[in-house]
Write an enzyme that holds these catalytic residues in place. Structure first.
Site, short mmCIF file in Angstrom:
data_model
loop_
_atom_site.label_atom_id
_atom_site.label_comp_id
_atom_site.label_asym_id
_atom_site.label_seq_id
_atom_site.Cartn_x
_atom_site.Cartn_y
_atom_site.Cartn_z
N SER A 1 0.82 -1.22 0.00
CA SER A 1 0.00 0.00 0.00
C SER A 1 0.85 1.27 0.00
CB SER A 1 -0.92 0.03 1.23
OG SER A 1 -1.58 1.27 1.26
N LEU A 2 0.49 2.18 -0.88
CA LEU A 2 1.19 3.46 -0.95
C LEU A 2 0.41 4.57 -0.26
CD1 LEU A 2 2.56 3.33 -4.63
CD2 LEU A 2 3.73 2.71 -2.53
N SER A 3 -0.68 4.18 0.42
CA SER A 3 -1.50 5.19 1.11
C SER A 3 -0.70 6.02 2.12
CB SER A 3 -2.69 4.54 1.82
OG SER A 3 -3.60 4.05 0.86
N LYS B 1 -13.18 -4.75 3.11
CA LYS B 1 -14.10 -3.65 2.78
C LYS B 1 -15.56 -3.98 3.11
CE LYS B 1 -11.18 -1.48 -0.69
NZ LYS B 1 -11.02 -0.99 -2.04
N ASN C 1 -14.38 1.87 2.39
CA ASN C 1 -12.92 2.00 2.40
C ASN C 1 -12.43 3.17 3.24
OD1 ASN C 1 -13.60 4.14 0.71
ND2 ASN C 1 -11.73 3.91 -0.50
N ALA D 1 -14.63 -10.32 -9.49
CA ALA D 1 -15.80 -10.00 -8.67
C ALA D 1 -15.33 -9.87 -7.23
CB ALA D 1 -16.86 -11.09 -8.81
N GLY E 1 -13.40 -7.26 -4.04
CA GLY E 1 -13.79 -6.16 -3.16
C GLY E 1 -14.14 -4.85 -3.86
N VAL E 2 -13.46 -4.55 -4.94
CA VAL E 2 -13.64 -3.22 -5.55
C VAL E 2 -14.62 -3.26 -6.73
CG1 VAL E 2 -11.77 -3.25 -7.28
CG2 VAL E 2 -12.28 -1.15 -6.07
N VAL F 1 -7.01 -2.07 -12.31
CA VAL F 1 -7.09 -1.34 -11.05
C VAL F 1 -5.78 -1.45 -10.26
CG1 VAL F 1 -9.61 -1.51 -10.83
CG2 VAL F 1 -8.16 -3.18 -9.69
P1 ATR Z 1 -11.92 -10.64 -2.24
O1 ATR Z 1 -12.44 -11.72 -3.15
O2 ATR Z 1 -11.58 -11.12 -0.86
O3 ATR Z 1 -12.72 -9.40 -2.24
P2 ATR Z 1 -10.07 -9.37 -3.97
O4 ATR Z 1 -8.59 -9.40 -3.99
O5 ATR Z 1 -10.76 -8.08 -3.91
O6 ATR Z 1 -10.49 -10.30 -2.77
O7 ATR Z 1 -10.64 -10.15 -5.23
C1 ATR Z 1 -9.95 -11.13 -5.79
C2 ATR Z 1 -10.45 -11.26 -7.22
O8 ATR Z 1 -9.39 -11.76 -8.01
C3 ATR Z 1 -11.60 -12.24 -7.37
O9 ATR Z 1 -12.39 -11.88 -8.46
C4 ATR Z 1 -10.84 -13.53 -7.64
O10 ATR Z 1 -11.57 -14.53 -8.30
P3 ATR Z 1 -12.36 -15.63 -7.45
O11 ATR Z 1 -13.65 -14.97 -7.05
O12 ATR Z 1 -12.55 -16.75 -8.40
O13 ATR Z 1 -11.49 -15.97 -6.27
C5 ATR Z 1 -9.76 -13.02 -8.55
N1 ATR Z 1 -8.60 -13.91 -8.59
C6 ATR Z 1 -7.62 -14.01 -7.67
N2 ATR Z 1 -6.71 -14.93 -8.05
C7 ATR Z 1 -7.14 -15.43 -9.24
C8 ATR Z 1 -6.66 -16.42 -10.15
N3 ATR Z 1 -5.53 -17.10 -9.90
N4 ATR Z 1 -7.36 -16.66 -11.28
C9 ATR Z 1 -8.50 -15.99 -11.53
N5 ATR Z 1 -9.02 -15.04 -10.71
C10 ATR Z 1 -8.36 -14.76 -9.58
#
Ligand code: ATR
Length: 276
Positions: free
Chosen positions: A14-16, A65, A85, A130, A132-133, A213
């Site tokens: 994080s660069l916040s 979040k 956030n 899909a 957190g953001v 993002v």
């Molecule tokens: P969170 O799911 O806890 O909110 P995030 O970092 O905001 O965490 O979201 C991770 C996103 O990256 C998700 O869409 C995740 O897909 P899954 O819902 O299938 O887990 C995606 N993601 C992370 N690693 C991935 C991978 N190796 N291949 C495809 N999608 C990945």
């Protein structure tokens, strides 16, 4: 001295702190901003520390979040984003203080598109992920009236959950790339050097916009490859800076020391985040 924090797990990237501390210094504000890696079990205590004045405000990043919401007194966010956030305490004259949760990602994303003068109106937007953001991005886009929002996520169930909140989105299978004008990566794939999204670039017509993002690394493989193919690329740096600027403003409105300050986004700020 006022104290602010960004919490998440992991949090190292994080660069916040860099950004907020720069703004504090620039405006001669007696405050410090730190980062802290936490676990789900720590959330209640951290919010309690805002209540008792040990901490003045926090930003929240992946993956808390949503999970932070039950500990707040009031959330001033669009309900369907389910994503907070920025957290601070709102003090009233009557003394009925409230812990407020806000979402500045929506604004951050919107401003980042305005900065590159991209208007999604009538355009096909393809979203990967899909997480957190993602809901904040869909919410921001909705208001900009694209013709289609298509979403694809590895875990189908999470994509379907988003569709329940935003019925107008269309879902695509993971790995299936539909025709689009702009594609947005909201997954965490790209944070690591060897991360690769399942995209066949040969099949994509020229002249598209690729938006990631992720801002650290500056160019994920997704953006590097898109650039090679001549597409316009945009990373998450401006979204990050704008969400931080709005968070700073909210903190300042609710601080009795430095009320209502919108910190500047100048060359120095942009440069500050380049040196990492
Ligand atoms: P969170 O799911 O806890 O909110 P995030 O970092 O905001 O965490 O979201 C991770 C996103 O990256 C998700 O869409 C995740 O897909 P899954 O819902 O299938 O887990 C995606 N993601 C992370 N690693 C991935 C991978 N190796 N291949 C495809 N999608 C990945």
């Amino acid at each position: 001295m006022k104290k602010y924090l960004v919490i998440g797990n992991p949090i190292n990237h994080s660069l916040s702190p860099k950004l907020h501390n720069y703004w504090f210094k620039e405006n001669n504000i007696d405050a410090v901003y730190e980062k802290k890696q936490v676990n789900e079990i720590d959330l209640e205590k951290i919010i309690f520390d805002i209540r008792n004045g040990k901490i003045d405000g926090i930003n929240v990043t992946v993956p808390f979040k949503k999970s932070v919401i039950p500990f707040l007194d009031k959330i001033e966010i669009p309900e369907k984003t389910q994503s907070v956030n920025t957290i601070y305490i709102e003090k009233t004259i009557k003394g009925s203080n409230k812990i407020i949760g806000r979402n500045t990602d929506i604004l951050g994303f919107k401003y980042s598109l305005e900065r590159i003068k991209y208007n999604p109106r009538g355009k096909k937007i393809f979203i990967l992920g899909a997480g957190g953001v993602t809901s904040s991005i869909i919410y921001a886009l909705e208001e900009m009236e694209p013709s289609n929002i298509i979403l694809s996520n590895r875990t189908k169930e999470k994509a379907e959950n988003l569709k329940k909140l935003f019925p107008q989105i269309e879902l695509a299978e993971w790995g299936e790339i539909k025709n689009f004008d702009m594609i947005i990566n909201t997954t965490s794939l790209g944070l690591k050097e060897n991360d690769k999204l399942p995209i066949n670039f040969d099949k994509i017509e020229p002249g598209k916009i690729f938006y990631d993002v992720i801002y650290n690394p500056k160019k994920t493989n997704f953006l590097l490859e898109a650039e090679k193919y001549g597409h316009q690329i945009e990373n998450g740096k401006m979204m990050f800076i704008y969400q931080a600027q709005e968070a700073f403003r909210l903190f300042s409105i609710n601080s009795n020391v430095w009320q209502g300050l919108l910190p500047s986004i100048n060359e120095k700020v942009l440069q500050l985040l380049e040196n990492d």
